[in-house]
Enzyme design. Structure first.
Site, PDB file in Angstrom:
ATOM      1  N   GLY A 187       0.787  -1.239   0.000  1.00 28.76           N
ATOM      2  CA  GLY A 187       0.000   0.000   0.000  1.00 28.76           C
ATOM      3  C   GLY A 187       0.810   1.276   0.000  1.00 28.76           C
ATOM      4  N   GLY A 188       2.133   1.172   0.028  1.00 37.02           N
ATOM      5  CA  GLY A 188       2.953   2.371   0.152  1.00 37.02           C
ATOM      6  C   GLY A 188       3.223   3.098  -1.145  1.00 37.02           C
ATOM      7  N   GLY A 231       2.598   3.232  -5.801  1.00 36.30           N
ATOM      8  CA  GLY A 231       1.926   2.789  -7.019  1.00 36.30           C
ATOM      9  C   GLY A 231       0.439   2.554  -6.893  1.00 36.30           C
ATOM     10  N   LEU A 232      -0.006   1.404  -7.403  1.00 38.67           N
ATOM     11  CA  LEU A 232      -1.424   1.086  -7.398  1.00 38.67           C
ATOM     12  C   LEU A 232      -1.969   0.971  -5.982  1.00 38.67           C
ATOM     13  CD1 LEU A 232      -1.563  -1.645 -10.212  1.00 38.67           C
ATOM     14  CD2 LEU A 232      -1.788   0.833 -10.435  1.00 38.67           C
ATOM     15  N   ASP A 253       6.426  -8.535   5.734  1.00 43.36           N
ATOM     16  CA  ASP A 253       6.958  -9.269   4.593  1.00 43.36           C
ATOM     17  C   ASP A 253       6.023 -10.450   4.376  1.00 43.36           C
ATOM     18  OD1 ASP A 253       8.315 -10.817   2.759  1.00 43.36           O
ATOM     19  OD2 ASP A 253      10.267 -10.601   3.719  1.00 43.36           O
ATOM     20  N   ARG A 305       6.071 -12.906   2.624  1.00 45.78           N
ATOM     21  CA  ARG A 305       6.707 -14.213   2.437  1.00 45.78           C
ATOM     22  C   ARG A 305       6.855 -14.983   3.742  1.00 45.78           C
ATOM     23  NH1 ARG A 305      12.109 -12.156  -0.445  1.00 45.78           N
ATOM     24  NH2 ARG A 305      11.930 -10.774   1.365  1.00 45.78           N
ATOM     25  N   TYR A 333      -1.460 -11.184 -18.254  1.00 49.49           N
ATOM     26  CA  TYR A 333      -0.780 -12.401 -18.695  1.00 49.49           C
ATOM     27  C   TYR A 333      -0.948 -13.552 -17.702  1.00 49.49           C
ATOM     28  CZ  TYR A 333       3.242 -10.727 -15.868  1.00 49.49           C
ATOM     29  OH  TYR A 333       4.056 -10.281 -14.861  1.00 49.49           O
ATOM     30  N   LYS A 343       0.714 -15.638 -10.554  1.00 51.94           N
ATOM     31  CA  LYS A 343      -0.516 -14.854 -10.682  1.00 51.94           C
ATOM     32  C   LYS A 343      -1.692 -15.743 -11.107  1.00 51.94           C
ATOM     33  CE  LYS A 343       0.859 -10.471 -10.016  1.00 51.94           C
ATOM     34  NZ  LYS A 343       0.327  -9.633  -8.931  1.00 51.94           N
ATOM     35  N   GLY A 375      -3.645  -3.981 -17.301  1.00 59.61           N
ATOM     36  CA  GLY A 375      -2.703  -3.876 -18.401  1.00 59.61           C
ATOM     37  C   GLY A 375      -1.740  -2.739 -18.098  1.00 59.61           C
TER      38      GLY A 375
END
Length: 323
Positions: A55-56, A58-59, A105, A107, A187, A202, A229
């Site tokens: 959330g920090g 870009g989108l 993180d 992961r 993709y 994805k 896209g």
């Protein structure tokens, strides 16, 4: 092999805070002008809690901004604490609604568990969960090490699963529903060379979302996916495309004639997470200006044929005898 810490393939060519100023839109873009303000009514998310990974920037930052603008109490998570806290303060001061920052993180299952416990402690059980955190790099697949593959799959597929399972179990225990949204890419559905770990992971996220839409609806949970896209971001393509040539090639295969904007993506995301979309679950929505439709059609490259060339082709076809 150079790792790029960005969300999706459309972010590969970002660099710092530089911005491209040249306009390489196609003429038809005038029919498809972006609306950049929030489309939903004020206070749509008043009293709601939203949790956004990645959330920090870009989108993720755009979606958080729109949710906060519309009244949500947002909790954003990522690995970079400094960026996260700066974004939280910026959005909170802009919207007047509190934004919490939690380092996580995705992961690490234990860290995810602790982050979800902190989320519930500071804001309550979430009504909205957006799995946006991702990692990617471009590489010929034969150059990939097992560790390279694991790095991407751990963030994209396993990280999304850890967050979803941890929050889902807490919601089931509390008998509380929520809207989940995953951000993938076009993709994920088609596959793509040179981003094989990402496309594979994805695709797994999309399968998981559709599977849980079927299984966990009984608990009051919805699951949807957006496949973005190419989206215009601050500094997009400025390192590898200072003249705009790459961007122009990309726009040539987008029927709407321009790149997307983060605000448009945010509007779609907040709609899918709102009560206006309470009957939408298990959906995968392509958000690409028609790019996938264009590159999938075998004869769509004929759009480059001129009127004069069509006259010649039509004449030749008319002269053809038999089947």
């Amino acid at each position: 092999m150079r790792k790029v810490e960005r969300r999706h393939w459309h972010m590969f060519f970002s660099h710092g805070r530089k911005t491209l100023y040249q306009n390489v839109e196609a003429p038809q873009a005038k029919f498809f002008r972006p609306l950049l303000k929030a489309m939903l009514p004020p206070d749509t998310f008043k009293g709601k809690v939203a949790f956004i990974t990645g959330g920090g920037t870009g989108l993720g930052k755009a979606m958080t901004t729109f949710l906060s603008t519309l009244g949500a109490q947002c909790v954003i998570a990522s690995r970079n604490t400094d960026v996260l806290k700066a974004t939280a303060e910026q959005i909170s001061s802009q919207t007047g609604n509190e934004v919490h920052a939690i380092q996580c993180d995705v992961r690490n299952p234990e860290m995810v568990h602790n982050s979800v416990m902190e989320l519930i402690r500071v804001a309550g059980h979430p009504d909205i969960v957006i799995n946006n955190a991702a990692g990617n790099f471009i590489s010929p697949t034969e150059r990939l090490s097992c560790n390279a593959w694991k790095t991407i799959s751990d963030i994209v597929l396993n990280g999304t699963a850890y967050v979803t399972l941890e929050i889902g179990k807490q919601l089931i225990k509390a008998q509380k529903g929520a809207a989940f949204l995953a951000i993938t890419t076009i993709y994920a559905e088609t596959g793509s060379g040179f981003v094989v770990p990402s496309s594979s992971s994805k695709a797994g996220v999309e399968a998981m979302s559709k599977s849980l839409a079927a299984e966990w609806g009984k608990y009051g949970m919805r699951f949807n996916v957006i496949q973005p896209g190419p989206i215009k971001t601050k500094g997009a393509f400025s390192r590898l495309d200072p003249t705009g040539a790459f961007e122009k090639d990309m726009i040539d295969r987008i029927p709407c004639g321009r790149l997307g904007t983060v605000e448009e993506l945010a509007n779609l995301a907040v709609f899918l997470c709102s009560d206006y979309a309470s009957w939408i679950s298990g959906a995968v929505i392509r958000f690409d200006g028609g790019e996938e439709a264009f590159i999938s059609g075998e004869f769509n490259s004929l759009s480059k044929v001129t009127k004069e060339e069509w006259d010649t082709i039509e004449g030749l076809i008319r002269k053809t005898k038999g089947s």
